[in-house]
Scaffold this motif. Structure first.
Motif, mmCIF file in Angstrom:
data_model
loop_
_atom_site.group_PDB
_atom_site.id
_atom_site.type_symbol
_atom_site.label_atom_id
_atom_site.label_comp_id
_atom_site.label_asym_id
_atom_site.label_seq_id
_atom_site.Cartn_x
_atom_site.Cartn_y
_atom_site.Cartn_z
ATOM 1 N N TYR A 135 50.951 78.623 -0.365
ATOM 2 C CA TYR A 135 50.069 78.839 0.772
ATOM 3 C C TYR A 135 49.690 77.566 1.519
ATOM 4 C CZ TYR A 135 46.375 77.775 -2.730
ATOM 5 O OH TYR A 135 45.607 77.204 -3.710
ATOM 6 N N CYS A 136 49.959 76.383 0.991
ATOM 7 C CA CYS A 136 49.618 75.137 1.687
ATOM 8 C C CYS A 136 50.548 74.015 1.219
ATOM 9 C CB CYS A 136 48.165 74.724 1.427
ATOM 10 S SG CYS A 136 46.938 75.457 2.528
ATOM 11 N N THR A 137 50.484 72.886 1.926
ATOM 12 C CA THR A 137 51.236 71.682 1.573
ATOM 13 C C THR A 137 50.267 70.598 1.109
ATOM 14 O OG1 THR A 137 52.937 72.184 3.224
ATOM 15 C CG2 THR A 137 52.829 69.908 2.466
ATOM 16 N N PRO A 158 61.319 75.686 -3.145
ATOM 17 C CA PRO A 158 60.419 74.966 -2.237
ATOM 18 C C PRO A 158 61.176 73.949 -1.390
ATOM 19 C CG PRO A 158 60.259 74.066 -4.451
ATOM 20 C CD PRO A 158 61.218 75.212 -4.534
ATOM 21 N N ALA A 159 61.373 74.243 -0.126
ATOM 22 C CA ALA A 159 62.138 73.354 0.750
ATOM 23 C C ALA A 159 61.279 72.933 1.934
ATOM 24 C CB ALA A 159 63.404 74.057 1.242
ATOM 25 N N ALA A 160 60.757 71.724 1.875
ATOM 26 C CA ALA A 160 59.927 71.219 2.970
ATOM 27 C C ALA A 160 60.804 70.896 4.174
ATOM 28 C CB ALA A 160 59.168 69.976 2.530
ATOM 29 N N GLN A 189 64.273 60.944 3.020
ATOM 30 C CA GLN A 189 64.876 60.386 1.813
ATOM 31 C C GLN A 189 63.831 59.708 0.923
ATOM 32 O OE1 GLN A 189 67.819 57.726 3.379
ATOM 33 N NE2 GLN A 189 69.226 59.350 3.947
ATOM 34 N N ASN A 190 62.963 58.901 1.547
ATOM 35 C CA ASN A 190 62.008 58.104 0.770
ATOM 36 C C ASN A 190 60.902 58.940 0.141
ATOM 37 O OD1 ASN A 190 63.425 55.823 1.418
ATOM 38 N ND2 ASN A 190 62.001 55.100 2.967
ATOM 39 N N PHE A 191 60.482 60.013 0.857
ATOM 40 C CA PHE A 191 59.279 60.720 0.418
ATOM 41 C C PHE A 191 59.525 62.189 0.048
ATOM 42 C CE2 PHE A 191 57.863 57.367 3.437
ATOM 43 C CZ PHE A 191 57.318 56.531 2.482
ATOM 44 N N GLU A 192 60.768 62.529 -0.201
ATOM 45 C CA GLU A 192 61.093 63.900 -0.618
ATOM 46 C C GLU A 192 60.248 64.333 -1.815
ATOM 47 O OE1 GLU A 192 64.663 66.284 -2.964
ATOM 48 O OE2 GLU A 192 65.030 64.276 -2.190
ATOM 49 N N LYS A 193 60.113 63.457 -2.806
ATOM 50 C CA LYS A 193 59.414 63.814 -4.037
ATOM 51 C C LYS A 193 57.906 63.570 -3.968
ATOM 52 C CE LYS A 193 63.450 63.057 -6.988
ATOM 53 N NZ LYS A 193 64.007 62.299 -8.144
ATOM 54 N N ALA A 194 57.420 63.177 -2.787
ATOM 55 C CA ALA A 194 55.969 62.992 -2.615
ATOM 56 C C ALA A 194 55.332 64.208 -1.954
ATOM 57 C CB ALA A 194 55.707 61.748 -1.777
ATOM 58 N N ILE A 195 56.145 65.216 -1.577
ATOM 59 C CA ILE A 195 55.663 66.408 -0.872
ATOM 60 C C ILE A 195 55.613 67.586 -1.855
ATOM 61 C CG2 ILE A 195 55.986 67.898 1.135
ATOM 62 C CD1 ILE A 195 55.545 64.921 1.780
ATOM 63 N N PHE A 196 54.496 68.336 -1.836
ATOM 64 C CA PHE A 196 54.304 69.410 -2.810
ATOM 65 C C PHE A 196 53.818 70.695 -2.126
ATOM 66 C CE2 PHE A 196 54.121 65.539 -5.146
ATOM 67 C CZ PHE A 196 54.712 65.821 -6.372
ATOM 68 N N PHE A 225 48.617 75.857 -8.729
ATOM 69 C CA PHE A 225 49.391 74.724 -9.232
ATOM 70 C C PHE A 225 50.181 74.161 -8.048
ATOM 71 C CE2 PHE A 225 52.016 78.461 -9.453
ATOM 72 C CZ PHE A 225 53.302 78.045 -9.149
ATOM 73 N N VAL A 226 50.876 73.037 -8.244
ATOM 74 C CA VAL A 226 51.732 72.485 -7.202
ATOM 75 C C VAL A 226 53.152 72.359 -7.732
ATOM 76 C CG1 VAL A 226 49.854 71.262 -6.044
ATOM 77 C CG2 VAL A 226 51.209 70.069 -7.792
ATOM 78 N N VAL A 227 54.119 72.496 -6.826
ATOM 79 C CA VAL A 227 55.530 72.375 -7.192
ATOM 80 C C VAL A 227 56.178 71.381 -6.243
ATOM 81 C CG1 VAL A 227 56.098 74.410 -5.800
ATOM 82 C CG2 VAL A 227 57.719 73.620 -7.525
ATOM 83 N N MET A 228 57.025 70.507 -6.783
ATOM 84 C CA MET A 228 57.627 69.429 -6.009
ATOM 85 C C MET A 228 58.678 69.946 -5.033
ATOM 86 S SD MET A 228 59.724 66.075 -7.399
ATOM 87 C CE MET A 228 58.364 65.425 -8.360
ATOM 88 N N ASN A 229 58.685 69.361 -3.856
ATOM 89 C CA ASN A 229 59.675 69.659 -2.830
ATOM 90 C C ASN A 229 61.099 69.541 -3.378
ATOM 91 O OD1 ASN A 229 60.986 69.924 -0.293
ATOM 92 N ND2 ASN A 229 60.862 67.722 0.054
ATOM 93 N N ASN A 230 61.887 70.619 -3.197
ATOM 94 C CA ASN A 230 63.303 70.682 -3.608
ATOM 95 C C ASN A 230 63.515 70.630 -5.121
ATOM 96 O OD1 ASN A 230 64.405 70.939 -1.007
ATOM 97 N ND2 ASN A 230 64.380 68.732 -0.701
#
Length: 521
Positions: free
Chosen positions: A305-307, A415-417, A284-291, A337-342
């Motif tokens: 290809y990576c996180t 993108p679903a971490a 919940q806290n870090f959903e938007k910190a993962i790319f 480029f990077v895309v935000m989780n969810n």
């Protein structure tokens, strides 16, 4: 000159701090804060969440770019001039505190908070009577005490509120000791006795006593169930750590595969028996910190290809080998480029990438496989990096979590971490040998990983990042495939990943790179 801070809710509710108002006062989950919150339970609070600073015209509350924000009156604030008797919340639904200036100080008039987001709906506080100086009544008790003071006799509504309050306070009691909640409960009974008829007094006392006894029995049963569950979980963790050590000394590939199969079974048991609180809070806290790191393809949507994960508003951390892959794509004219989780529409351009200068491909030893991505625009949420005492104390049997994009889920359009729980098996030097706490930077763990999870953060149960997932050991194997030409089966040599043979790089290695780049920790 003093500022009095009373913690109203959260794991440390009831604590009172009397602090000098002439210096900076810090609030957060790290133990070196002036007002520290529980590192394992108050996960809405950041490591360094907010502080109070003195200015010419009074004292100001500052949010320190916290993950969940600082709220006053339901409004998120970045900077607010404090008034005496003000309530502050760390995270909209996180722990609440009450701040007051000790008598004799110059008070400032209440100022409206500076809104930085749409105000969230909050419950209207119940007006409470001011308690006597010698009586310490919690906020819920104030409302009941106020109503009881306004009535000449105790009615049915008051008894209902007494019972509700008794249930809440009994659940919050710790260790069976007589605390503030018990004193408050007795105070309510005494007030009802002095204000009601004899028959009603007896009924009220019996109802409260029966309720407290029932709750006490229920809590005792829950205590033993929790203790049994914790013992069972601790045993599972020890067994898993032992299996991982056996894998390291196994002489044959078949033996290693058998141990890996047993480890997977134990990992499933651990996930079924472990409390989900820590994992849920991390997600919940870090959903938007993962790319997801993705490469732009001509005529296509891109391929992940990576996180990576945000450590500053414009800086992400990942593996050095992911940086090297990015460089190879760039050499072919393919940008990343990077895309935000969810959030597939939240895409960020990469301005610059840096790999640790000591990184090299695995050749006998693992190297410092960490890197940084600099973005052109800021991201909204960052993780909390673990302190020295957290990553130095990592050891066999500790529970950990990875949060990244397994191969099939590393899709730019969706993108679903995935948050995966595991156990630490060994902590060694990068060459695999045991060293002292400063040299042991390689974390072996049992959490499932695949290609896209390279660069994932590894969290401890407090929700702080203690390592970066870097890869897994492989064993040579074979796979039967069907030839499309002849229709006959044949064997193909493959590399098979084994459970418990995954590893991460301790977060202080990232700290080395951050220091080289002039990024404060």
């Amino acid at each position: 000159m003093k500022i009095v801070c009373r913690i109203l809710s959260g794991a440390t509710a009831g604590q009172v701090f009397e602090l000098d108002a002439t210096s900076v006062i810090r609030f957060g989950r790290r133990p070196d804060n002036d007002v520290p919150f529980d590192a394992h339970q108050d996960l809405d609070v950041s490591g360094y969440h907010a502080d109070i600073r003195e200015a010419v015209d009074g004292y100001y509350l500052h949010d320190l770019e916290s993950a969940n924000g600082t709220f006053v009156g339901g409004m998120r604030v970045e900077k607010l001039r404090l008034a005496s008797e003000q309530e502050v919340s760390f995270g909209l639904n996180g722990p609440r505190i009450h701040l007051s200036l000790k008598p004799g100080l110059s008070l400032v008039e209440p100022q409206p908070p500076v809104a930085t987001a749409t105000p969230a709906p909050v419950a209207t506080p119940v007006a409470a009577a001011t308690p006597a100086a010698s009586v310490d009544i919690p906020s819920t008790g104030q409302a009941i005490a106020s109503e009881m003071g306004a009535e000449k006799k105790v009615g049915a509504n008051t008894v209902a509120m007494m019972i509700d309050a008794a249930l809440l306070k009994s659940r919050a009691g710790k260790g069976g000791k007589v605390g503030k909640s018990t004193v408050f409960l007795r105070s309510m009974i005494n007030q009802s006795v002095t204000r009601s008829t004899r028959r009603f007094r007896v009924v009220a006392i019996l109802l409260v006593a029966l309720l407290v006894g029932t709750v006490a029995g229920f809590l005792l049963l829950r205590h033993f169930e929790k203790q049994e569950s914790e013992e069972s979980t601790a045993l599972l963790r020890k067994q898993m750590a032992s299996l991982m050590k056996e894998q390291g000394s196994a002489s044959s590939s078949g033996e290693k595969k058998l141990l890996a199969k047993k480890l997977l079974e134990l990992n499933k048991e651990l996930q079924a028996s472990s409390p989900l609180f820590a994992g849920k809070k991390i997600a919940q806290n870090f959903e938007k910190a993962i790319f997801l790191i993705a490469m732009k393809r001509k005529g296509g949507e891109g391929r992940g290809y990576c996180t990576a994960f945000a450590i500053r508003s414009k800086v992400l951390a990942t593996n050095a080998h992911c940086i090297k892959a990015l460089d190879k794509f760039a050499a072919k004219g393919l940008s990343s480029f990077v895309v935000m989780n969810n959030h597939p529409t939240k895409r960020y351009e990469i301005r610059k990438s840096v790999a640790h200068p000591s990184y090299h491909k695995p050749r006998g030893t693992i190297s410092r496989d960490v890197g940084l991505l600099y973005l052109k625009k800021a991201v909204p949420v960052t993780v909390i990096l673990g302190a020295e005492k957290e990553f130095y104390s990592l050891g066999s049997g500790d529970v950990m979590y990875t949060y990244g994009f397994p191969g099939r889920l590393a899709r730019v359009s969706s993108p679903a971490a995935t948050l995966v729980q595991g156990v630490i098996g060994r902590v060694t030097r990068l060459d695999g040998d045991i060293g002292d706490k400063r040299a042991n930077k390689l974390i072996q763990h049992s959490a499932f990983t695949s290609g896209g999870t390279s660069g994932s953060p590894i969290f401890n149960t407090a929700g702080n990042v203690v390592a970066i997932n870097a890869g897994g050991y492989v064993e040579p194997g074979s796979l039967q495939v069907m030839s499309p030409d002849t229709g006959k089966k044949k064997e193909m040599r493959v590399a098979q990943k084994l459970a418990g043979y995954n590893f991460g790089i301790r977060i202080d290695v990232l700290g080395e790179l951050m220091a080289r780049q002039g990024i404060s920790q």
